[in-house]
Design an enzyme around this catalytic site. Sequence first.
Site, PDB file in Angstrom:
ATOM      1  N   GLU A 102       0.837  -1.204   0.000  1.00  0.00           N
ATOM      2  CA  GLU A 102       0.000   0.000   0.000  1.00  0.00           C
ATOM      3  C   GLU A 102       0.869   1.251   0.000  1.00  0.00           C
ATOM      4  O   GLU A 102       0.786   2.113   0.873  1.00  0.00           O
ATOM      5  CB  GLU A 102      -0.968  -0.016   1.183  1.00  0.00           C
TER       6      GLU A 102
ATOM      7  N   GLU B 168      -5.845  -7.312  -1.773  1.00  0.00           N
ATOM      8  CA  GLU B 168      -6.503  -7.360  -0.474  1.00  0.00           C
ATOM      9  C   GLU B 168      -7.975  -7.009  -0.651  1.00  0.00           C
ATOM     10  O   GLU B 168      -8.302  -6.051  -1.348  1.00  0.00           O
ATOM     11  CB  GLU B 168      -5.888  -6.364   0.516  1.00  0.00           C
TER      12      GLU B 168
END
Length: 350
Positions: free
Chosen positions: A175, A285
């Site tokens: 991320e 995710e």
Amino acid sequence: MKRIFKPLLIAALTMFSFSACSDDDNPTPQTEPTYDMTGFAKGADVSWLTEMEKAGTKFYNAKGSEQDCMTLLRDLGVNAIRLRVWVNPADGWSGKQDVLAKAWRAKNLGQRIMIDFHYSDSWADPGKQNIPADWNKFKDDLTKMKAAVADHTKDVLTLLKNNGIDVEWVQIGNESNTGILWPLALVSDSDLKNIDNYVALNNAGYDAAKAVYPDAQCIIHLDKGNDIGHYTWLFDGLKAHGAKWDVIGMSLYPEDSNWQTVTDNCLNNISTLASRYNTKVMICEIGMAWDSANAEAMMKKMVDGCKAKQECLGIFYWEPECYAGWNGYTMGAFDSNGKPTAALNAFSDK
């Protein structure tokens, strides 16, 4: 007629008796189940699993029988496992030896593997990208930091390869929409002054991964998969400055109040990004509250929608094995009794 009928009747009874005895003595062999481990990745990040098992957590199938978690997930259709790796975690969890232990289990189940490098001693995400303690001496030295990234990447992947484990995907950062290894490679949509540093560190990880696994696909992974602007500003900058990647990775965490719009936007964004950057895309995710009445529908929509797009390689549920509020996380896909919820039905081909 009576003479003919009697022998025929006896013969028929004899044949019936013989057939019945044969079935009892030689029961029909059970067909071994088969699992499709190819093509579209139906994955799960189970990085907490060994820690949970050490703490005594048990897992159960739908019938209530205790079962190994990875085996249970495989039986539900999960054909790929994602594992995070930290540089020097204080308690050892998600360190390279812990990653090896889980990767070995996944390999033996035939599951494919993604390794998620955080380049930190703990969590790395949009709100924090902390330099590992041992690397702080390089915080102002890009050349040495590049070497640290490359050495760590090669070290972990070589350990896996030397143990006969294949790695199909490698995340270069987690991320990382605000860059990695702050402040050296901190970036934002209003300040790209460190973009060259970010590109240099990303490419160091990319090249190191390819040196060990030439065919592995390297991923740059951001959060908010429903927000196209969240991606284009960064990937435009990365592309202009020579960043290397094979796949764009997304996170998506819908809520009951917005799941239909969020999933629509994410599915549209997959196609937009694939076209704009000539790249494959993957949901690295995804998760939703374990007790949400919409979780099953959300996952079916996303799995079906992603599978319908040739540009999308797969979708990974994040820590589905979590239940009973493990570490405060409530978006797993197991219920309070340790059984899988209906959200995981989307991975089944049945």
